[in-house]
Design a protein around this motif. Structure first.
Motif, short mmCIF file in Angstrom:
data_model
loop_
_atom_site.label_atom_id
_atom_site.label_comp_id
_atom_site.label_asym_id
_atom_site.label_seq_id
_atom_site.Cartn_x
_atom_site.Cartn_y
_atom_site.Cartn_z
N MET A 1 33.77 36.72 44.89
CA MET A 1 35.02 36.24 44.35
C MET A 1 34.82 35.01 43.46
O MET A 1 35.61 34.80 42.57
CB MET A 1 35.98 35.89 45.47
CG MET A 1 36.52 37.09 46.17
SD MET A 1 37.37 38.11 44.98
CE MET A 1 38.49 38.94 46.01
N ASN A 2 33.82 34.23 43.72
CA ASN A 2 33.57 33.06 42.89
C ASN A 2 32.48 33.31 41.86
O ASN A 2 31.87 32.38 41.36
CB ASN A 2 33.21 31.86 43.76
CG ASN A 2 34.42 31.32 44.48
OD1 ASN A 2 35.50 31.26 43.91
ND2 ASN A 2 34.25 30.94 45.73
N GLY A 3 32.26 34.59 41.54
CA GLY A 3 31.24 34.94 40.58
C GLY A 3 31.69 34.76 39.15
O GLY A 3 32.79 34.29 38.86
N SER A 4 30.81 35.15 38.25
CA SER A 4 31.08 34.95 36.83
C SER A 4 32.25 35.80 36.33
O SER A 4 32.96 35.38 35.40
CB SER A 4 29.83 35.24 36.02
OG SER A 4 29.44 36.60 36.18
N LEU A 5 32.48 36.97 36.91
CA LEU A 5 33.60 37.81 36.47
C LEU A 5 34.93 37.11 36.69
O LEU A 5 35.79 37.07 35.80
CB LEU A 5 33.59 39.16 37.20
CG LEU A 5 34.76 40.09 36.87
CD1 LEU A 5 34.74 40.46 35.40
CD2 LEU A 5 34.73 41.32 37.75
N THR A 6 35.12 36.54 37.87
CA THR A 6 36.37 35.84 38.16
C THR A 6 36.53 34.60 37.28
O THR A 6 37.62 34.32 36.78
CB THR A 6 36.43 35.44 39.65
OG1 THR A 6 36.16 36.59 40.44
CG2 THR A 6 37.79 34.91 40.02
N ALA A 7 35.45 33.89 37.08
CA ALA A 7 35.50 32.69 36.22
C ALA A 7 35.84 33.09 34.78
O ALA A 7 36.65 32.41 34.12
CB ALA A 7 34.18 31.94 36.27
N THR A 8 35.26 34.16 34.31
CA THR A 8 35.55 34.64 32.96
C THR A 8 37.01 35.08 32.84
O THR A 8 37.70 34.75 31.87
CB THR A 8 34.61 35.79 32.56
OG1 THR A 8 33.26 35.32 32.62
CG2 THR A 8 34.90 36.31 31.17
#
Length: 79
Positions: A1-8
């Motif tokens: 959930m705190n990976g790059s996809l969510t950040a992007t």
């Protein structure tokens, strides 16, 4: 959930033209809530958002705010 996809995803929502054209913090909070939840924010949500973001929110603060909303149960699960 705190990976790059969510950040992007959070960054893309925070940088949408219909979001960034809102100058006032509360107006922007309302627009983001409409986009993510298809509803107006509750008074408690407005207060908490204002406390979190402060008077002059930075780009990073907006991204963190949207990121937190993307991780809520309301966004993730369908009732």
């Amino acid at each position: 959930m705190n990976g790059s996809l969510t950040a992007t995803a959070a960054d893309l929502v925070a940088q949408r033209p219909d979001v960034t054209r809102e100058v006032e913090t509360l107006s922007r909070v309302k627009q983001i809530t409409r986009i993510l939840f298809s509803r107006e924010p509750k008074p408690t949500e407005e207060r908490l958002a204002s406390e979190f973001l402060g008077a002059q929110p930075s780009t990073a603060a907006w991204q963190q705010f949207v990121h937190a909303l993307l991780l809520t149960n309301e966004f993730i699960f369908v009732d």
